[in-house]
Design a protein around this motif. Sequence first.
Motif, mmCIF file in Angstrom:
data_model
loop_
_atom_site.group_PDB
_atom_site.id
_atom_site.type_symbol
_atom_site.label_atom_id
_atom_site.label_comp_id
_atom_site.label_asym_id
_atom_site.label_seq_id
_atom_site.Cartn_x
_atom_site.Cartn_y
_atom_site.Cartn_z
ATOM 1 N N ASP A 50 0.551 -1.466 0.008
ATOM 2 C CA ASP A 50 0.272 0.267 -0.365
ATOM 3 C C ASP A 50 0.641 1.410 -0.203
ATOM 4 O OD1 ASP A 50 -2.074 2.019 0.500
ATOM 5 O OD2 ASP A 50 -2.861 0.526 1.553
ATOM 6 N N LYS A 51 1.444 2.229 -1.026
ATOM 7 C CA LYS A 51 2.394 2.725 -1.767
ATOM 8 C C LYS A 51 1.240 4.158 -1.264
ATOM 9 C CE LYS A 51 5.106 -0.268 -4.767
ATOM 10 N NZ LYS A 51 5.019 -0.900 -4.016
ATOM 11 N N ASP A 52 0.400 4.128 -1.357
ATOM 12 C CA ASP A 52 -0.415 5.401 -1.006
ATOM 13 C C ASP A 52 -0.496 5.514 0.661
ATOM 14 O OD1 ASP A 52 -0.565 5.949 -3.560
ATOM 15 O OD2 ASP A 52 -2.640 5.381 -3.746
ATOM 16 N N ARG A 53 -0.685 5.156 1.401
ATOM 17 C CA ARG A 53 -0.941 4.545 2.386
ATOM 18 C C ARG A 53 0.333 5.119 3.477
ATOM 19 N NH1 ARG A 53 -3.845 0.565 6.921
ATOM 20 N NH2 ARG A 53 -3.535 1.302 9.419
ATOM 21 N N LEU A 54 1.627 4.623 2.826
ATOM 22 C CA LEU A 54 3.301 4.799 3.310
ATOM 23 C C LEU A 54 3.405 6.118 2.826
ATOM 24 C CD1 LEU A 54 5.919 4.239 4.553
ATOM 25 C CD2 LEU A 54 6.239 3.638 2.540
ATOM 26 N N ALA A 55 3.221 6.862 1.491
ATOM 27 C CA ALA A 55 3.450 8.262 0.769
ATOM 28 C C ALA A 55 2.883 9.454 2.220
ATOM 29 C CB ALA A 55 3.072 8.380 -0.026
ATOM 30 N N GLU A 56 1.211 8.791 2.679
ATOM 31 C CA GLU A 56 0.864 9.657 3.166
ATOM 32 C C GLU A 56 0.974 9.698 4.607
ATOM 33 O OE1 GLU A 56 -3.628 8.272 2.206
ATOM 34 O OE2 GLU A 56 -2.830 9.179 -0.356
ATOM 35 N N SER A 57 1.786 8.705 5.195
ATOM 36 C CA SER A 57 2.127 9.388 6.469
ATOM 37 C C SER A 57 3.817 8.776 6.934
ATOM 38 C CB SER A 57 2.141 6.936 6.955
ATOM 39 O OG SER A 57 1.837 6.357 6.529
ATOM 40 N N ALA A 58 4.811 7.946 7.042
ATOM 41 C CA ALA A 58 6.119 8.200 7.754
ATOM 42 C C ALA A 58 7.110 8.087 6.289
ATOM 43 C CB ALA A 58 5.928 6.642 8.307
ATOM 44 N N LEU A 59 6.754 8.035 5.071
ATOM 45 C CA LEU A 59 7.922 7.883 4.326
ATOM 46 C C LEU A 59 8.515 9.114 4.247
ATOM 47 C CD1 LEU A 59 9.109 6.526 1.934
ATOM 48 C CD2 LEU A 59 7.422 8.163 0.470
ATOM 49 N N GLY A 60 8.431 10.572 4.527
ATOM 50 C CA GLY A 60 8.286 11.660 4.759
ATOM 51 C C GLY A 60 9.479 12.140 5.206
ATOM 52 N N ALA A 61 9.490 11.254 6.952
ATOM 53 C CA ALA A 61 10.099 10.796 8.122
ATOM 54 C C ALA A 61 10.949 9.995 8.380
ATOM 55 C CB ALA A 61 9.016 10.126 9.430
#
Length: 282
Positions: free
Chosen positions: A171-182
């Motif tokens: 689920d790449k959208d879920r990661l992108a919208e949550s912790a990816l940047g951190a």
Amino acid sequence: MQQIVTDHTLIGNNRIAHGVHGEGAPVVLIHGTPSSSLIWRNVMPPLVDAGFKVHVYDLLGYGLSERPLDPEVDTSVTGQVPVLEGLMAHWRLERAHIIAHDIGGGVAQRLGVFSPERLRSLTMIDVVSFDSWPSRRTHEQMQAGLEALIKAPNDRHRAHFRDWLFSTVEDKDRLAESALGAYLDFISGPVGQGSLFQHQVRHYDPKHTMEIADRYAELGEKPVQLIWGADDAWQVVDWAHKLHAAIPGSELHVLERCGHFAMEDQPETVSALLIDFLKRRV
């Protein structure tokens, strides 16, 4: 983004970021690479609500823990074991339920083999084992030489490792919208980029697990649970079955539509499995 580490403590000569949440039977969460304790942010609250005292920390050289300048400081899987033991002493824990992910599983395996009295139970989620690591993609990059990656401009570095992190989930959208940047922030910039290679990548060496692979059966003297993403591209599910076969009495749960970062793809399912397993061992 919620950080679940709240304090820093000197363990040996290095400051380790950690946090303790809730009350009840003690649980210790050990993250892997290239992440931090942040990966447990959606798993820790259900464990606390279920009546467990949850201990989290960032490995030495990772996340909000110290990034040692001295290249002689050992941040390998083997070097992380005394850090964990020091934290357990600081927390006044003689024994705990250990839950580990990725290379954190290697740390937990070594603790379980050499100090089995410290474990109440062991849960391993998409962990390294035997000579399963580094992943094929990372091994190819290491064989080609890391110099270009180490010296890459920040924007190119972030783009490269953004794709790398995306390969850990379905689920790449879920990661992108949550912790990816951190996650990217921890391994980028003037400190993070160099630290990634000094404290993490250069220590990707299966010797730390191969040294104990012939003793995996001993882990079965305590309750052991394995949780694995069916779509794990870093530690393919064949390794789950091999590890399961090596540990007598272990439980194995394979999660469909789930990648290597199972706590990102399916935190609700992972939490439910952890609580059920731990409740049967309290």
